[in-house]
Motif scaffolding. Structure first.
Motif, PDB file in Angstrom:
ATOM      1  N   ALA A   2      43.305  37.302  35.718  1.00 37.28           N
ATOM      2  CA  ALA A   2      43.537  37.599  37.132  1.00 37.28           C
ATOM      3  C   ALA A   2      43.040  36.439  37.981  1.00 37.28           C
ATOM      4  O   ALA A   2      42.076  35.759  37.624  1.00 37.28           O
ATOM      5  N   MET A   3      43.691  36.229  39.126  1.00 35.57           N
ATOM      6  CA  MET A   3      43.342  35.127  40.010  1.00 35.57           C
ATOM      7  C   MET A   3      43.666  35.526  41.446  1.00 35.57           C
ATOM      8  O   MET A   3      44.649  36.234  41.690  1.00 35.57           O
ATOM      9  N   GLN A   4      42.839  35.088  42.379  1.00 30.70           N
ATOM     10  CA  GLN A   4      43.115  35.335  43.797  1.00 30.70           C
ATOM     11  C   GLN A   4      42.422  34.288  44.644  1.00 30.70           C
ATOM     12  O   GLN A   4      41.328  33.829  44.324  1.00 30.70           O
ATOM     13  N   TYR A   5      43.080  33.910  45.712  1.00 29.22           N
ATOM     14  CA  TYR A   5      42.447  33.105  46.756  1.00 29.22           C
ATOM     15  C   TYR A   5      42.725  33.795  48.081  1.00 29.22           C
ATOM     16  O   TYR A   5      43.693  34.556  48.221  1.00 29.22           O
ATOM     17  N   GLU A   6      41.841  33.569  49.033  1.00 24.53           N
ATOM     18  CA  GLU A   6      41.951  34.213  50.338  1.00 24.53           C
ATOM     19  C   GLU A   6      41.916  33.153  51.431  1.00 24.53           C
ATOM     20  O   GLU A   6      41.044  32.292  51.432  1.00 24.53           O
ATOM     21  N   LEU A   7      42.871  33.237  52.333  1.00 24.53           N
ATOM     22  CA  LEU A   7      42.879  32.397  53.524  1.00 24.53           C
ATOM     23  C   LEU A   7      42.582  33.313  54.704  1.00 24.53           C
ATOM     24  O   LEU A   7      43.451  34.090  55.122  1.00 24.53           O
ATOM     25  N   LYS A  28      52.814  37.915  40.673  1.00 23.67           N
ATOM     26  CA  LYS A  28      52.162  37.384  41.864  1.00 23.67           C
ATOM     27  C   LYS A  28      52.507  38.349  42.977  1.00 23.67           C
ATOM     28  O   LYS A  28      53.687  38.588  43.264  1.00 23.67           O
ATOM     29  N   THR A  29      51.476  38.926  43.572  1.00 27.31           N
ATOM     30  CA  THR A  29      51.671  39.815  44.706  1.00 27.31           C
ATOM     31  C   THR A  29      51.256  39.047  45.956  1.00 27.31           C
ATOM     32  O   THR A  29      50.108  38.629  46.084  1.00 27.31           O
ATOM     33  N   TYR A  30      52.193  38.816  46.840  1.00 24.07           N
ATOM     34  CA  TYR A  30      51.947  38.095  48.092  1.00 24.07           C
ATOM     35  C   TYR A  30      51.364  39.106  49.077  1.00 24.07           C
ATOM     36  O   TYR A  30      52.084  39.958  49.599  1.00 24.07           O
ATOM     37  N   LEU A  31      50.070  39.020  49.299  1.00 31.00           N
ATOM     38  CA  LEU A  31      49.344  40.033  50.059  1.00 31.00           C
ATOM     39  C   LEU A  31      48.854  39.502  51.397  1.00 31.00           C
ATOM     40  O   LEU A  31      48.478  38.334  51.516  1.00 31.00           O
ATOM     41  N   ALA A  70      46.201  36.615  51.090  1.00 27.89           N
ATOM     42  CA  ALA A  70      45.378  36.681  49.874  1.00 27.89           C
ATOM     43  C   ALA A  70      46.215  37.067  48.652  1.00 27.89           C
ATOM     44  O   ALA A  70      46.091  38.170  48.127  1.00 27.89           O
ATOM     45  N   PRO A  71      47.063  36.176  48.155  1.00 33.16           N
ATOM     46  CA  PRO A  71      47.858  36.504  46.972  1.00 33.16           C
ATOM     47  C   PRO A  71      46.982  36.830  45.761  1.00 33.16           C
ATOM     48  O   PRO A  71      45.930  36.225  45.567  1.00 33.16           O
ATOM     49  N   PHE A  72      47.441  37.796  44.970  1.00 39.65           N
ATOM     50  CA  PHE A  72      46.733  38.205  43.757  1.00 39.65           C
ATOM     51  C   PHE A  72      47.691  38.018  42.590  1.00 39.65           C
ATOM     52  O   PHE A  72      48.840  38.448  42.646  1.00 39.65           O
ATOM     53  N   TYR A  73      47.192  37.393  41.519  1.00 40.97           N
ATOM     54  CA  TYR A  73      48.008  37.039  40.364  1.00 40.97           C
ATOM     55  C   TYR A  73      47.477  37.724  39.105  1.00 40.97           C
ATOM     56  O   TYR A  73      46.265  37.822  38.921  1.00 40.97           O
ATOM     57  N   LEU A  74      48.387  38.112  38.230  1.00 43.89           N
ATOM     58  CA  LEU A  74      48.064  38.451  36.849  1.00 43.89           C
ATOM     59  C   LEU A  74      48.866  37.492  35.987  1.00 43.89           C
ATOM     60  O   LEU A  74      50.105  37.503  36.008  1.00 43.89           O
ATOM     61  N   TRP A  75      48.138  36.647  35.268  1.00 45.13           N
ATOM     62  CA  TRP A  75      48.764  35.628  34.431  1.00 45.13           C
ATOM     63  C   TRP A  75      48.818  36.112  32.993  1.00 45.13           C
ATOM     64  O   TRP A  75      47.834  36.637  32.476  1.00 45.13           O
ATOM     65  N   ASN A  76      49.951  35.888  32.348  1.00 45.72           N
ATOM     66  CA  ASN A  76      50.091  36.173  30.918  1.00 45.72           C
ATOM     67  C   ASN A  76      49.540  35.025  30.074  1.00 45.72           C
ATOM     68  O   ASN A  76      49.120  35.243  28.949  1.00 45.72           O
ATOM     69  N   THR A  77      49.585  33.804  30.632  1.00 44.52           N
ATOM     70  CA  THR A  77      49.084  32.640  29.899  1.00 44.52           C
ATOM     71  C   THR A  77      48.237  31.764  30.815  1.00 44.52           C
ATOM     72  O   THR A  77      48.530  31.621  32.002  1.00 44.52           O
ATOM     73  N   VAL A  78      47.209  31.169  30.240  1.00 40.21           N
ATOM     74  CA  VAL A  78      46.382  30.216  30.980  1.00 40.21           C
ATOM     75  C   VAL A  78      47.206  28.967  31.301  1.00 40.21           C
ATOM     76  O   VAL A  78      47.044  28.362  32.362  1.00 40.21           O
ATOM     77  N   GLU A  79      48.122  28.597  30.412  1.00 40.38           N
ATOM     78  CA  GLU A  79      48.964  27.435  30.652  1.00 40.38           C
ATOM     79  C   GLU A  79      49.810  27.611  31.917  1.00 40.38           C
ATOM     80  O   GLU A  79      49.960  26.668  32.694  1.00 40.38           O
TER      81      GLU A  79
END
Length: 194
Positions: free
Chosen positions: A3-8, A39-42, A57-66
């Motif tokens: 999971a990954m997220q950044y917030e502006l 990728k959920t554009y939040l 604040a998009p939130f991501y669920l990645w299947n691969t680190v690549e």
């Protein structure tokens, strides 16, 4: 799963239609991104659903680190950094993922709850509770999917749920969903991730 997220966080008087227009213009660019589950554009808007801030604040669920690394280092993330400054990017190791009864439906809202992992507790028990909470959330009416992940640097759990309809029955920050890119929706392993 990762999971990954950044917030502006944007000024109180910021015209949030700028964010809506940006997502309408570029949101489709990740619709076929290799290695991406979701990728959920939040967005949160000050005064709406109890939000104290304007925030993208998009939130991501990645299947691969690549796939995640290609997004971060391969240029796609640079456009956002050029326009808004480079945000801190939070990352969590996946604990669990479950699809809800509304899987395949368009999402309207999302809920994210971060909570500390208490000190002095057995980690296996805490993580098992997080898996159970993911299963419970996925069983609620209107849920597209639910996930849980942990940041072991900060010892923080994050629960994330995506909702197609109804009022979300989850605690946490409520976001408006502007777009969902889900090229690898069928690939996340369901259930416990260890």
């Amino acid at each position: 799963m990762h999971a990954m997220q950044y917030e502006l966080t944007l000024p109180a008087g910021y015209d949030m239609n700028v964010i809506r227009d940006r997502v309408a213009r570029v949101g489709h660019l990740l619709d076929d991104w290799k290695g991406l589950g979701f990728k959920t554009y939040l967005m949160r808007e000050r005064g709406v659903n109890g939000s104290p801030v304007n925030q993208y604040a998009p939130f991501y669920l990645w299947n691969t680190v690549e796939g995640m690394n290609t997004f971060l280092w391969g240029g796609a993330f640079q456009g956002l950094s050029d326009d808004f400054g480079r945000p801190s990017v939070r990352q969590w190791a996946g604990l669990s993922y479950e699809e809800g009864g509304a899987v395949g439906s368009s999402a309207r809202s999302a809920v994210r709850l971060g909570q500390p992992v208490p000190s002095g507790v057995e980690l296996a028990g805490v993580m098992a509770e997080a898996v159970s909470e993911t299963e419970r959330l996925a069983g609620d009416d209107g849920v597209v999917f639910a996930a849980a992940a942990v940041d072991t640097a900060r010892w923080e759990l994050v629960h994330f749920s995506l909702w197609a309809y109804g009022t979300p029955k989850a605690d946490g920050d409520v976001f408006e969903v502007l777009h969902v890119s889900a090229p690898g929706r069928e690939r996340p392993a369901r259930g416990r991730q260890w």
